[in-house]
Design a protein around this motif. Sequence first.
Motif, PDB file in Angstrom:
ATOM      1  N   GLU A  43       0.824  -1.211   0.000  1.00  0.00           N
ATOM      2  CA  GLU A  43       0.000   0.000   0.000  1.00  0.00           C
ATOM      3  C   GLU A  43       0.860   1.265   0.000  1.00  0.00           C
ATOM      4  OE1 GLU A  43      -4.052   1.694   2.033  1.00  0.00           O
ATOM      5  OE2 GLU A  43      -3.405  -0.349   2.476  1.00  0.00           O
ATOM      6  N   GLN A  47       0.344   4.275  -2.640  1.00  0.00           N
ATOM      7  CA  GLN A  47       0.145   5.655  -2.179  1.00  0.00           C
ATOM      8  C   GLN A  47       1.183   6.593  -2.810  1.00  0.00           C
ATOM      9  OE1 GLN A  47       0.383   5.274   2.073  1.00  0.00           O
ATOM     10  NE2 GLN A  47      -1.819   4.934   2.299  1.00  0.00           N
ATOM     11  N   GLU A  50       0.226   7.477  -6.243  1.00  0.00           N
ATOM     12  CA  GLU A  50      -0.902   8.399  -6.286  1.00  0.00           C
ATOM     13  C   GLU A  50      -0.417   9.844  -6.391  1.00  0.00           C
ATOM     14  OE1 GLU A  50      -5.184   8.892  -4.046  1.00  0.00           O
ATOM     15  OE2 GLU A  50      -3.439   8.415  -2.820  1.00  0.00           O
ATOM     16  N   GLU A  68      -3.819  -9.342  -1.964  1.00  0.00           N
ATOM     17  CA  GLU A  68      -3.352  -8.136  -1.269  1.00  0.00           C
ATOM     18  C   GLU A  68      -3.326  -6.928  -2.198  1.00  0.00           C
ATOM     19  OE1 GLU A  68       0.361  -8.815   0.744  1.00  0.00           O
ATOM     20  OE2 GLU A  68      -0.512 -10.411   1.968  1.00  0.00           O
ATOM     21  N   ALA A  71      -6.956  -5.840  -2.956  1.00  0.00           N
ATOM     22  CA  ALA A  71      -7.544  -5.154  -1.801  1.00  0.00           C
ATOM     23  C   ALA A  71      -6.994  -3.742  -1.656  1.00  0.00           C
ATOM     24  CB  ALA A  71      -7.288  -5.961  -0.529  1.00  0.00           C
ATOM     25  N   ALA A  72      -5.688  -3.585  -1.866  1.00  0.00           N
ATOM     26  CA  ALA A  72      -5.068  -2.257  -1.748  1.00  0.00           C
ATOM     27  C   ALA A  72      -5.582  -1.324  -2.834  1.00  0.00           C
ATOM     28  CB  ALA A  72      -3.551  -2.376  -1.802  1.00  0.00           C
ATOM     29  N   CYS A  73      -5.690  -1.812  -4.043  1.00  0.00           N
ATOM     30  CA  CYS A  73      -6.139  -0.972  -5.165  1.00  0.00           C
ATOM     31  C   CYS A  73      -7.578  -0.504  -4.995  1.00  0.00           C
ATOM     32  CB  CYS A  73      -5.975  -1.714  -6.489  1.00  0.00           C
ATOM     33  SG  CYS A  73      -4.264  -1.778  -7.065  1.00  0.00           S
ATOM     34  N   LYS A  74      -8.415  -1.306  -4.347  1.00  0.00           N
ATOM     35  CA  LYS A  74      -9.825  -0.934  -4.142  1.00  0.00           C
ATOM     36  C   LYS A  74      -9.968   0.349  -3.324  1.00  0.00           C
ATOM     37  CE  LYS A  74     -12.154  -5.348  -4.617  1.00  0.00           C
ATOM     38  NZ  LYS A  74     -12.782  -6.469  -3.943  1.00  0.00           N
ATOM     39  N   LYS A  75      -8.945   0.686  -2.565  1.00  0.00           N
ATOM     40  CA  LYS A  75      -8.998   1.865  -1.698  1.00  0.00           C
ATOM     41  C   LYS A  75      -8.703   3.161  -2.447  1.00  0.00           C
ATOM     42  CE  LYS A  75      -7.343  -0.820   2.248  1.00  0.00           C
ATOM     43  NZ  LYS A  75      -6.256  -0.957   3.224  1.00  0.00           N
ATOM     44  N   TYR A  76      -8.235   3.056  -3.675  1.00  0.00           N
ATOM     45  CA  TYR A  76      -7.779   4.239  -4.407  1.00  0.00           C
ATOM     46  C   TYR A  76      -8.452   4.336  -5.769  1.00  0.00           C
ATOM     47  CZ  TYR A  76      -4.276   3.992  -0.779  1.00  0.00           C
ATOM     48  OH  TYR A  76      -3.659   3.926   0.437  1.00  0.00           O
ATOM     49  N   LYS A  77      -9.103   5.469  -6.030  1.00  0.00           N
ATOM     50  CA  LYS A  77      -9.829   5.654  -7.291  1.00  0.00           C
ATOM     51  C   LYS A  77      -8.898   5.737  -8.497  1.00  0.00           C
ATOM     52  CE  LYS A  77     -13.960   7.776  -5.423  1.00  0.00           C
ATOM     53  NZ  LYS A  77     -14.832   8.941  -5.396  1.00  0.00           N
ATOM     54  N   CYS A  79      -6.352   3.976  -9.168  1.00  0.00           N
ATOM     55  CA  CYS A  79      -5.672   2.698  -9.414  1.00  0.00           C
ATOM     56  C   CYS A  79      -6.644   1.645  -9.971  1.00  0.00           C
ATOM     57  CB  CYS A  79      -5.074   2.208  -8.097  1.00  0.00           C
ATOM     58  SG  CYS A  79      -4.062   0.737  -8.263  1.00  0.00           S
TER      59      CYS A  79
END
Length: 196
Positions: A43, A47, A50, A68, A71-77, A79
């Motif tokens: 992550e 970040q 970004e 993993e 899941a990490a990419c789902k948190k960032y528009k 990506c």
Amino acid sequence: MKILAFVDTHGIKNAFDEILKKSKDADVLVCAGDFTRWGESTEKWIQFLETTGKPLILIHGNHESDREVAAACKKYKFCVYLHRAAYEMGEYLFFGFGGGGFSERNIEFERVAEHVKKDAKGKKLILITHGPPYGTSLDFIDDMRHSGCKSIRKFIEEAKPMACICGHIHETAGSTDLIGKTFIINPGPRGAMLKV
């Protein structure tokens, strides 16, 4: 469209700094995997990317876990995680398949690729894989045989994407080749700009 492609950064800060610098001229970033060292700081590096302010299309390599990274990419528009999937951006269709890099044949890739071939008709297709296709300068190491994937090569021969971005074999970083009219590149950890 200007694509800043990179692969095999393995959590090396200097390589990421170079990507950040080059990203100013890019429309989109494409990472062909192994951006971490054995999944460490997944992550953190997403970040960091970004901060470029550019969209990122990303697959995992053999150093990352599919789950993993997804899941990490789902948190960032910004990506887009593209393992076993296709993604349209304007007139371009990106097809990504992550992980591996060691197999001569990949049955799962072949299964997914059959669906993508149908969807890609009439579109400008760009293939992103971690491992290279078989039988090019990108999968050959001195004093060894070709070590790429024949399944990827077959897809390139049949679907004729405009480009294939791959990596995995560090010794061939920066190398390019052609399969028919398909431009194949291992952009390496410091990245390469592709104008498509």
